[in-house]
Design an enzyme around this catalytic site. Structure first.
Site, PDB file in Angstrom:
ATOM      1  N   HIS A   1      67.072  36.052  68.033  1.00 32.86           N
ATOM      2  CA  HIS A   1      66.863  37.455  68.390  1.00 32.86           C
ATOM      3  C   HIS A   1      68.149  38.222  68.671  1.00 32.86           C
ATOM      4  CE1 HIS A   1      63.240  35.140  68.953  1.00 32.86           C
ATOM      5  NE2 HIS A   1      62.530  36.251  68.852  1.00 32.86           N
TER       6      HIS A   1
ATOM      7  N   HIS B   1      50.031  32.697  67.189  1.00 33.44           N
ATOM      8  CA  HIS B   1      50.890  33.782  67.684  1.00 33.44           C
ATOM      9  C   HIS B   1      51.090  34.827  66.581  1.00 33.44           C
ATOM     10  CE1 HIS B   1      54.407  35.529  69.885  1.00 33.44           C
ATOM     11  NE2 HIS B   1      54.804  35.792  68.656  1.00 33.44           N
ATOM     12  N   GLU B   2      51.461  34.364  65.402  1.00 35.66           N
ATOM     13  CA  GLU B   2      51.748  35.299  64.300  1.00 35.66           C
ATOM     14  C   GLU B   2      50.485  36.042  63.865  1.00 35.66           C
ATOM     15  OE1 GLU B   2      54.641  36.076  63.809  1.00 35.66           O
ATOM     16  OE2 GLU B   2      55.591  34.394  64.815  1.00 35.66           O
TER      17      GLU B   2
ATOM     18  N   HIS C   1      49.702  39.048  65.835  1.00 29.81           N
ATOM     19  CA  HIS C   1      50.416  40.259  65.394  1.00 29.81           C
ATOM     20  C   HIS C   1      49.644  40.933  64.250  1.00 29.81           C
ATOM     21  CE1 HIS C   1      54.003  39.739  67.765  1.00 29.81           C
ATOM     22  NE2 HIS C   1      54.400  38.633  67.164  1.00 29.81           N
TER      23      HIS C   1
ATOM     24  N   HIS D   1      62.753  31.742  60.887  1.00 37.35           N
ATOM     25  CA  HIS D   1      62.144  32.146  62.155  1.00 37.35           C
ATOM     26  C   HIS D   1      60.833  32.890  61.879  1.00 37.35           C
ATOM     27  CE1 HIS D   1      62.280  32.736  66.490  1.00 37.35           C
ATOM     28  NE2 HIS D   1      61.552  33.799  66.221  1.00 37.35           N
ATOM     29  N   ALA D   2      59.761  32.450  62.525  1.00 32.93           N
ATOM     30  CA  ALA D   2      58.426  32.967  62.222  1.00 32.93           C
ATOM     31  C   ALA D   2      58.316  34.468  62.494  1.00 32.93           C
ATOM     32  CB  ALA D   2      57.392  32.226  63.067  1.00 32.93           C
TER      33      ALA D   2
ATOM     34  N   GLU E   1      53.332  40.598  71.532  1.00 37.05           N
ATOM     35  CA  GLU E   1      53.673  39.174  71.614  1.00 37.05           C
ATOM     36  C   GLU E   1      52.609  38.353  72.332  1.00 37.05           C
ATOM     37  OE1 GLU E   1      55.946  38.142  69.810  1.00 37.05           O
ATOM     38  OE2 GLU E   1      56.907  40.064  69.368  1.00 37.05           O
TER      39      GLU E   1
ATOM     40  N   TYR F   1      58.922  38.954  75.396  1.00 32.74           N
ATOM     41  CA  TYR F   1      58.334  37.614  75.514  1.00 32.74           C
ATOM     42  C   TYR F   1      58.092  37.243  76.972  1.00 32.74           C
ATOM     43  CZ  TYR F   1      59.837  37.502  70.657  1.00 32.74           C
ATOM     44  OH  TYR F   1      60.033  37.806  69.334  1.00 32.74           O
TER      45      TYR F   1
HETATM   46  O1  X8Z Z   1      60.190  34.756  68.233  1.00 34.33           O
HETATM   47  C1  X8Z Z   1      59.084  34.371  68.601  1.00 34.33           C
HETATM   48  C2  X8Z Z   1      57.918  34.412  67.627  1.00 34.33           C
HETATM   49  C3  X8Z Z   1      58.023  35.499  66.642  1.00 34.33           C
HETATM   50  S1  X8Z Z   1      57.781  37.065  67.342  1.00 34.33           S
HETATM   51  C4  X8Z Z   1      57.843  33.116  66.877  1.00 34.33           C
HETATM   52  N1  X8Z Z   1      58.917  33.864  69.836  1.00 34.33           N
HETATM   53  C5  X8Z Z   1      60.022  33.751  70.776  1.00 34.33           C
HETATM   54  C6  X8Z Z   1      61.040  32.723  70.329  1.00 34.33           C
HETATM   55  O2  X8Z Z   1      60.744  31.947  69.421  1.00 34.33           O
HETATM   56  O3  X8Z Z   1      62.131  32.689  70.891  1.00 34.33           O
HETATM   57  C7  X8Z Z   1      57.663  33.402  70.400  1.00 34.33           C
HETATM   58  C8  X8Z Z   1      57.989  32.915  71.773  1.00 34.33           C
HETATM   59  C9  X8Z Z   1      59.397  33.335  72.070  1.00 34.33           C
HETATM   60 ZN    ZN Z   2      55.859  37.399  67.958  1.00 39.60          ZN
END
Ligand code: X8Z
Ligand code: ZN
Length: 609
Positions: free
Chosen positions: A508, A380-381, A384, A350-351, A408, A518
């Protein structure tokens, strides 16, 4: 996820007030007030910062080592460091309470408050319980990272494999197999998750919060109980657009898969939306696109055709930020980041974006796939990372975004500028489609961004109920699907087994990263984009605006980023947009032509679920 959630927050600061109720805590502080001064408070904050930094940086290195190489030893070191940090932070937060009744300036008060509520999962004072909490957190993260689905003994799929398949496969049975398969990863998490909730609630109570939900809702420069109404207000602004999009998508999916698979009076089955969690739907654009031929840039194809590799994708994203006037990323970023999935070990794919030392040790950790979607995630990254760099000179407790939604939103704001005009400028496409193609482009963006919004909201609606104890473990999964149904109009494609723990199959939840951020980001990024486009002097429609190359926009953005968390988020928002209010009208304006088009398409259809 960002580094702060791995350090300041997820490593869980807590107050150790063994046996003390919040009332005792207050009494205690008022007896010491005669001897303590505002100067003492400032000294205390300085000293605390030094002590926390000493543990924070090696803690971040341990967390990095674990996330990029999940094994028995890295897990142990990560849990150990995480616990060490939390207990130190707890001690300091306890001391901070001594200044509760001392008259201090606003800035000092803000930092003292932040010490108390920067927590995500506060540990109880009891050392065994605190260790157990750190261990559970570490283990749940590892279980998710290591997760695979095995069709049989010799055929296993990683999450990136299945993510790719969910995006491009159109065979409903195969999609269902992956959808169910990935959800086998989470039932074994449930008992530990339940234990974690109980332990963290104990920690939250010791800090004077009713529960962890109140703690999480209390981070937004307003009373915790007022925050949900702010979310409802903005969600209601967007809901008519979401409902129209949902109606259109369901109708088109019904055409494609048949109305027995996609019943037209029920929520949409979750496995058909192009994403493992049905959270963004851009990957099914080809199934729901306008009948009239529309040119919409296929970024995935362009990246492949032009021979982009993972590093070139990141360099390209970096160059966008450089065009705004941001300094290039440091050499160590390129040496230390994880860009691709290593073949020889388990990692958390997960990024995430990291700042290991609050100086310039910035990194991303991804398992990049060469797609347009991942090109956006890279932006996105990096958002940050540039934020982290911008606030690095603030005092420790302010080294964070104005609120977590801001963090975010930054990279996503930049990614909104990946318009056809920009793609042509960097040579990824040859021609800019004219305005007659705008509906196609807007639909594609809406499938990603508008579809996401109710998902961004429901995850913590579920978690808040879990954390307050309103929903009991036996109902976790049932209520999860009730909320999926209520907010998103999405349903489980098959009856879920009694032991299912579907929330655990979303990163998450086992990673303990709050999710409302988000939702906020998906509103804020349109406000930011609108403001930056005005500053850049773009006079065209907002959905065609790209701020690429605008130093003015870059400076305005940086002015907000540099503030970190030093002021209430409303003030940071005002710095950039001129208004302190979160407001979805920028979203509505952006998609106005699409709303009209969707309403036309939906005539004669029965909408809703
Ligand atoms: O978790 C993330 C990022 C890392 S902060 C990739 N996002 C959420 C997800 O993937 O569920 C970005 C959008 C929503
Ligand atoms: Zn993020």
């Amino acid at each position: 996820m960002i580094n702060k959630s791995l350090t300041l927050s997820a490593l869980a600061i807590s107050i150790v007030l063994s046996g003390c109720s919040p009332a005792t805590q207050h009494q205690q502080s008022s007896t010491t007030q005669q001897t303590l001064t505002a100067e003492d408070a400032k000294d205390f904050l300085k000293q605390s910062q030094r002590e926390l930094e000493k543990l924070q940086f090696p803690g971040a290195q341990a967390a990095w080592s674990y996330a990029t190489n999940i094994n028995y030893d890295t897990a142990a070191v990560e849990a150990y460091m995480s616990e060490k940090y939390s207990s130190k932070a707890s001690e300091l937060a306890k001391e901070a309470a001594k200044f509760n009744s001392v008259e201090v300036d606003d800035d000092t008060r803000r930092q003292l408050n932040l010490l108390r509520n920067s927590l995500v999962m506060p540990p109880p004072a009891d050392a065994d319980k605190s260790e157990r909490l750190a261990k559970i957190s570490s283990e749940l993260g590892g279980m998710y990272g290591k997760g695979t689905y095995c069709r049989n003994e010799d055929e296993c799929f990683s999450l990136p494999d299945m993510t790719a398949a969910m995006a491009t496969e159109r065979d409903a049975d195969l999609l269902l197999e992956y959808w169910k398969g990935w959800r086998e990863v989470s039932p074994p998490m449930k008992d530990m998750f339940v234990e974690q909730v109980a332990l963290a609630n104990e920690g939250a109570k010791e800090l004077g919060f009713a529960n962890v939900s109140e703690l999480w809702r209390g981070k937004y420069d307003m009373p915790a109980d007022d925050f949900p109404a702010e979310l409802d207000r903005t969600w209601n602004q967007v809901k008519p657009l979401y409902d129209a999009l949902h109606c259109h998508v369901r109708a088109e999916l019904g055409e494609y898969y048949g109305t027995d698979v996609v019943p037209q009076d029920q929520p949409i089955p979750a496995h058909l939306l192009g994403n493992m969690w049905a959270q963004s739907w851009g990957n099914i654009y080809d199934l729901v696109k306008p009948q009239q031929e529309m040119q919409v840039p296929d970024v995935t194809k362009a990246l492949v055709d032009q021979g982009y590799d993972e590093i070139k994708m990141v360099k390209q994203a970096e160059s966008f930020f450089s065009s705004l006037g941001f300094e290039p990323l440091p050499e160590t970023f390129w040496e230390r980041s994880q860009f691709t999935k290593p073949a020889d070990r388990d990692v958390v794919c997960h990024a995430s974006a990291w700042d290991l030392d609050d100086k310039d040790d910035l990194r991303i950790k991804m398992c990049i796939q060469k797609t347009g979607e991942e090109f956006n995630v890279i932006h996105h990254e990096l958002g940050h990372n540039y934020y982290q760099r911008a606030y690095k000179n603030e005092p420790l407790l302010y080294r964070n975004s104005a609120n977590d939604g801001f963090h975010e939103a930054i990279g996503d704001t930049i990614a909104l500028s990946i318009t056809p005009k920009y793609l042509k400028e960097i040579g990824l496409i040859n021609e800019i489609p004219d305005a007659s193609n705008d509906i196609g482009m807007l639909l594609k963006v809406a499938l990603d961004k508008i579809a996401f919004i109710p998902f961004g909201l429901m995850v913590d609606q579920w978690r808040w109920k879990v954390l307050t104890g309103e929903v009991k473990p036996e109902d976790y999964n049932k209520v999860w699907w009730e909320l999926r149904n209520q907010y998103q109009g999405v349903m489980a494609p098959v009856a879920r087994p009694a032991d299912a723990f579907d929330p655990g199959a979303k990163y998450h939840v086992p990673a303990n990263t709050p999710y409302t951020r988000y939702f906020l980001a998906h509103i804020l990024q349109f406000q930011f984009h609108k403001a930056l486009c005005e500053i850049a002097g773009d006079e065209g429609p907002i959905h065609r605006c790209s701020i690429y190359g605008s130093k003015e926009a870059g400076t305005a953005l940086n002015n907000m980023l540099e503030m970190g968390m030093s002021k209430p988020w409303q003030q940071a928002l005002e710095t950039l947009t001129g208004s302190p209010k979160m407001d979805a009208s920028a979203v509505i304006d952006y998609f106005a032509p699409l709303q009209t088009w969707l309403d036309e398409q939906n005539q004669g259809r029965s909408c809703g679920w």
